[in-house]
Design an enzyme around this catalytic site. Structure first.
Site: not given
Ligand code: PGA
Length: 249
Positions: A9-11, A94, A96, A166, A172, A211, A232-233
């Protein structure tokens, strides 16, 4: 046997050139027989990444989808547009989106239905905040978030979907759920769904997100009810993303 799925997930990260380079590096790192890998890319770069991952095992996904079919919804991107842009997957709900943009359980359910109607597989993201966990509400939050979708789409619709658990406190933050904490919730989710439809529950891919890194992926992915990861990251570097992918096999 459920197939493992490792999804990036490149956000809201990267430029066009960086997105192309990342996609290319992922493709270059694949080995014969690899499958079960996907990237969720910013809308505006879907076509650029599509031309790189097309006819490779890397599936293309979007990070959101509109809750309406088409029309006067300025700024929204429909499921048909995603399909047209080569997307196999779309994230819905998601955390966010839920916390910063007010995506309610009902709007997430509508997004889920729109995606499915176009043959784009929805990846339903669910999970509790730290406060909810501390108040012992982890299971009830997951129930509420799943129930809204089941009410709108029916339990059978989950057969053509993916769930990503999640925990919001792990996204994150560098704080990963322990293998046991994650497995406990994944098993709960599967058991709850099995009460409604055993076959759907047994075949459903349930991903863990929060994470996940090459260092902790092996333990998480070895759990019986964890079928992959939403990353993500660590998905922003081909090396760490592929590192996670390799630790699944
Ligand atoms: P993270 O994000 O891996 O950076 O924690 C996961 C996600 O939000 O999907």
């Amino acid at each position: 046997m459920r197939q493992t799925l490792i999804m990036g997930n490149w956000k809201m990260n990267g430029s066009r050139a960086e997105s192309q380079a990342l996609a290319q590096a992922i493709v270059d790192g694949l080995e014969p027989g690899d499958q079960g890998i996907a990237v969720c890319v910013p809308f505006v770069y879907l076509s650029d990444v599509r031309s790189i991952v097309e006819s490779t095992p890397v599936a293309l996904g979007a990070q959101n989808v509109a809750d309406q079919e088409k029309g006067a919804y300025t700024g929204e991107v429909s499921a048909a547009m995603l399909k047209d842009s080569g997307c196999s997957y779309a994230l819905v709900g998601h955390s966010e989106r839920r916390s910063y943009y007010g995506d309610s359980d009902q709007s997430v359910a509508a997004r889920f239905c729109q995606a499915q109607k176009e043959g784009v597989t929805p990846v339903l993201c669910i999970g509790e905040t730290l406060e909810e966990r501390e108040q012992g509400q982890t299971f009830s939050v997951c129930d509420r978030q799943m129930e809204a979708v089941i009410e709108a789409a029916g339990i059978e619709a989950l057969a053509n979907s993916v769930i990503a658990y999640e925990p919001v406190w792990a996204i994150g933050t560098g704080k990963t759920a322990t293998d046991e904490q994650a497995q406990e919730v994944h098993k709960y989710i599967r058991d709850r769904l099995a009460e409604k439809n055993q076959e759907v529950a047994e075949n459903l891919q349930i991903l863990y997100g929060g994470s996940m890194k090459p260092e902790n992926a092996k333990g998480l992915l070895a759990q019986p009810d964890i079928d992959g990861g939403l990353i993500g990251g660590a998905s922003l570097k081909a090396e760490s993303f592929l590192g996670i992918y390799r630790s699944a096999s």
